[in-house]
Motif scaffolding. Sequence first.
Motif, short mmCIF file in Angstrom:
data_model
loop_
_atom_site.label_atom_id
_atom_site.label_comp_id
_atom_site.label_asym_id
_atom_site.label_seq_id
_atom_site.Cartn_x
_atom_site.Cartn_y
_atom_site.Cartn_z
N UNK A 1 0.94 -0.83 0.21
CA UNK A 1 -0.14 0.00 0.06
C UNK A 1 0.71 0.77 -0.18
N UNK A 2 0.88 2.22 -0.57
CA UNK A 2 1.16 3.26 -0.19
C UNK A 2 2.43 3.47 -2.28
N UNK B 1 -0.49 3.22 -4.60
CA UNK B 1 -1.68 2.20 -4.53
C UNK B 1 -2.77 1.97 -3.61
N UNK B 2 -3.80 1.56 -3.68
CA UNK B 2 -4.62 1.08 -2.74
C UNK B 2 -4.92 -0.39 -2.51
N UNK B 3 -5.45 -0.14 -1.26
CA UNK B 3 -5.72 -2.29 -1.47
C UNK B 3 -7.21 -2.17 -2.17
N UNK C 1 -2.44 12.08 -17.80
CA UNK C 1 -1.99 12.02 -16.21
C UNK C 1 -3.69 12.49 -15.68
N UNK C 2 -3.88 11.78 -14.69
CA UNK C 2 -5.28 11.18 -14.16
C UNK C 2 -5.98 10.72 -12.50
N UNK C 3 -5.18 11.97 -12.54
CA UNK C 3 -5.95 11.52 -10.80
C UNK C 3 -4.65 10.71 -10.29
N UNK C 4 -4.51 9.80 -9.34
CA UNK C 4 -3.51 8.69 -9.12
C UNK C 4 -2.22 7.74 -10.23
N UNK C 5 -2.97 7.99 -11.24
CA UNK C 5 -3.04 6.88 -12.84
C UNK C 5 -1.81 7.95 -14.08
N UNK C 6 -1.32 7.25 -14.39
CA UNK C 6 -0.68 7.50 -15.69
C UNK C 6 -0.82 6.62 -16.47
N UNK C 7 -0.67 6.70 -17.96
CA UNK C 7 -0.83 6.02 -18.78
C UNK C 7 0.64 6.71 -19.93
N UNK C 8 1.45 5.57 -20.24
CA UNK C 8 2.76 6.14 -20.47
C UNK C 8 2.01 5.52 -22.35
N UNK C 9 2.65 5.58 -23.16
CA UNK C 9 2.24 5.74 -24.81
C UNK C 9 3.74 5.30 -25.48
N UNK C 10 4.69 4.30 -25.99
CA UNK C 10 5.83 4.57 -26.93
C UNK C 10 5.47 4.19 -28.67
N UNK C 11 4.73 4.37 -29.13
CA UNK C 11 4.48 3.62 -30.94
C UNK C 11 5.59 2.69 -31.45
N UNK C 12 6.79 3.94 -30.93
CA UNK C 12 8.09 3.53 -31.48
C UNK C 12 8.84 1.97 -31.13
N UNK C 13 8.31 1.78 -29.93
CA UNK C 13 8.26 0.49 -29.13
C UNK C 13 7.63 -0.62 -29.06
N UNK C 14 6.09 0.34 -29.79
CA UNK C 14 4.54 -0.87 -29.16
C UNK C 14 4.43 -1.02 -28.34
#
Lengths: 110, 118
Positions: free
Chosen positions: A15-16, A79-81, A57-70
């Motif tokens: 947690x955390x 992180x919470x239970x 980024x959206x709140x505690x969530x971050x999405x990352x995209x790298x199209x070159x590396x797919x």
Amino acid sequence: QKEVEQNSGPLSVPEGAIASLNCTYSDRGSQSFFWYRQYSGKSPELIMFIYSNGDKEDGRFTAQLNKASQYVSLLIRDSQPSDSATYLCAACRQGGKLIFGQGTELSVKP
Amino acid sequence: KAGVTQTPRYLIKTRGQQVTLSCSPISGHRSVSWYQQTPGQGLQFLFEYFSETQRNKGNFPGRFSGRQFSNSRSEMNVSTLELGDSALYLCASSRTGTSGAGYSYEQYFGPGTRLTVT
């Protein structure tokens, strides 16, 4: 080789901590990517979508995209239970089908 | 705004029978996609409908069919049920769904219909 691949896990974090979930895809024509969370016995819930290279980024969530590396990833900070669930990555294939990975099971320990 | 609704939520059928599942998308959404989820195969795409036309189809036998009505509601039919058809059937609603160029609007899932074939 599966079109969308994820580590099945389980991924266990305290947690955390930051949970890092990874996904690779094979169709270079894919332009839209999604992360869903699915609790046991429930349907998938959309938590993030990303279309452009880089971070979103959206709140505690971050999405990352790298199209070159797919490569697509999802970071969950503090992180919470209640974040314990299966996380599904999806990519829209050129031609228009949404293809899902097998999912990564995340367990957040109190 | 109301979410995606699916009926029925649970079904028990016998091999050889047929079944029809229903999905009502989010108001204003014109695309409905159907998926089958099983523990072994995961989430697999069945088909997508947009404006009453099937836009895409997955790799399922012809026993699986669907349709969409003018109000965007969709139905899915499975004929001659087999034991292997036991699964969670999910429909997903999207504003305009996918394009042929690899883009897709966000898809929102309904609660699913749990089908058991005995």
